[in-house]
Design a protein around this motif. Structure first.
Motif, PDB file in Angstrom:
ATOM      1  N   ILE A  11       0.866  -1.173   0.000  1.00  0.00           N
ATOM      2  CA  ILE A  11       0.000   0.000   0.000  1.00  0.00           C
ATOM      3  C   ILE A  11       0.905   1.226   0.000  1.00  0.00           C
ATOM      4  O   ILE A  11       1.816   1.325   0.824  1.00  0.00           O
ATOM      5  N   LYS A  12       0.648   2.161  -0.924  1.00  0.00           N
ATOM      6  CA  LYS A  12       1.452   3.379  -1.000  1.00  0.00           C
ATOM      7  C   LYS A  12       0.820   4.448  -0.125  1.00  0.00           C
ATOM      8  O   LYS A  12      -0.381   4.687  -0.177  1.00  0.00           O
ATOM      9  N   ILE A  13       1.654   5.075   0.698  1.00  0.00           N
ATOM     10  CA  ILE A  13       1.222   6.125   1.611  1.00  0.00           C
ATOM     11  C   ILE A  13       2.171   7.307   1.433  1.00  0.00           C
ATOM     12  O   ILE A  13       3.389   7.123   1.404  1.00  0.00           O
ATOM     13  N   GLU A  14       1.616   8.491   1.331  1.00  0.00           N
ATOM     14  CA  GLU A  14       2.444   9.689   1.194  1.00  0.00           C
ATOM     15  C   GLU A  14       3.354   9.802   2.418  1.00  0.00           C
ATOM     16  O   GLU A  14       2.931   9.486   3.542  1.00  0.00           O
ATOM     17  N   PRO A  15       4.596  10.263   2.227  1.00  0.00           N
ATOM     18  CA  PRO A  15       5.557  10.336   3.333  1.00  0.00           C
ATOM     19  C   PRO A  15       5.058  11.128   4.549  1.00  0.00           C
ATOM     20  O   PRO A  15       5.269  10.697   5.685  1.00  0.00           O
ATOM     21  N   ALA A  16       4.396  12.248   4.316  1.00  0.00           N
ATOM     22  CA  ALA A  16       3.911  13.059   5.444  1.00  0.00           C
ATOM     23  C   ALA A  16       2.881  12.288   6.266  1.00  0.00           C
ATOM     24  O   ALA A  16       2.904  12.328   7.500  1.00  0.00           O
ATOM     25  N   LEU A  17       1.976  11.585   5.586  1.00  0.00           N
ATOM     26  CA  LEU A  17       0.970  10.794   6.296  1.00  0.00           C
ATOM     27  C   LEU A  17       1.632   9.642   7.032  1.00  0.00           C
ATOM     28  O   LEU A  17       1.282   9.346   8.177  1.00  0.00           O
ATOM     29  N   TYR A  18       2.597   9.000   6.392  1.00  0.00           N
ATOM     30  CA  TYR A  18       3.301   7.886   7.036  1.00  0.00           C
ATOM     31  C   TYR A  18       3.973   8.351   8.325  1.00  0.00           C
ATOM     32  O   TYR A  18       3.877   7.682   9.354  1.00  0.00           O
ATOM     33  N   GLU A  19       4.631   9.491   8.285  1.00  0.00           N
ATOM     34  CA  GLU A  19       5.302  10.019   9.476  1.00  0.00           C
ATOM     35  C   GLU A  19       4.287  10.345  10.568  1.00  0.00           C
ATOM     36  O   GLU A  19       4.530  10.110  11.747  1.00  0.00           O
ATOM     37  N   ARG A  20       3.151  10.869  10.175  1.00  0.00           N
ATOM     38  CA  ARG A  20       2.077  11.159  11.137  1.00  0.00           C
ATOM     39  C   ARG A  20       1.575   9.871  11.782  1.00  0.00           C
ATOM     40  O   ARG A  20       1.408   9.790  13.000  1.00  0.00           O
ATOM     41  N   LEU A  21       1.329   8.850  10.948  1.00  0.00           N
ATOM     42  CA  LEU A  21       0.877   7.551  11.457  1.00  0.00           C
ATOM     43  C   LEU A  21       1.926   6.920  12.360  1.00  0.00           C
ATOM     44  O   LEU A  21       1.600   6.305  13.379  1.00  0.00           O
ATOM     45  N   LYS A  22       3.191   7.082  11.995  1.00  0.00           N
ATOM     46  CA  LYS A  22       4.287   6.531  12.793  1.00  0.00           C
ATOM     47  C   LYS A  22       4.299   7.155  14.187  1.00  0.00           C
ATOM     48  O   LYS A  22       4.413   6.452  15.198  1.00  0.00           O
TER      49      LYS A  22
END
Length: 68
Positions: A11-22
């Protein structure tokens, strides 16, 4: 884009969203972003488990604001 694996599926996730989720996953005590996202998806999918036909599903999606 960041790619993450779920059961062998990417699943592709935009880097900013990934960092937020992290950050949220760490604060929430999850062992990984994958675990956190899997938990969210399971909860969302459970909302649709009681929907038996396409018309009921469409109404449910409209009610949740996913479609117009």
């Amino acid at each position: 884009e960041t790619t993450t694996m779920f059961g062998g599926h990417k699943i592709k996730i935009e880097p900013a969203l990934y960092e937020r989720l992290k950050a949220i996953a760490e604060k929430g005590g999850y062992s990984s972003v994958d675990e956190f996202v899997k938990n969210i998806l399971e909860k969302e999918a459970a909302k649709f488990d009681d929907v038996d036909d396409d018309e009921a599903l469409q109404e449910r999606l409209r009610g949740l604001g996913y479609i117009e």
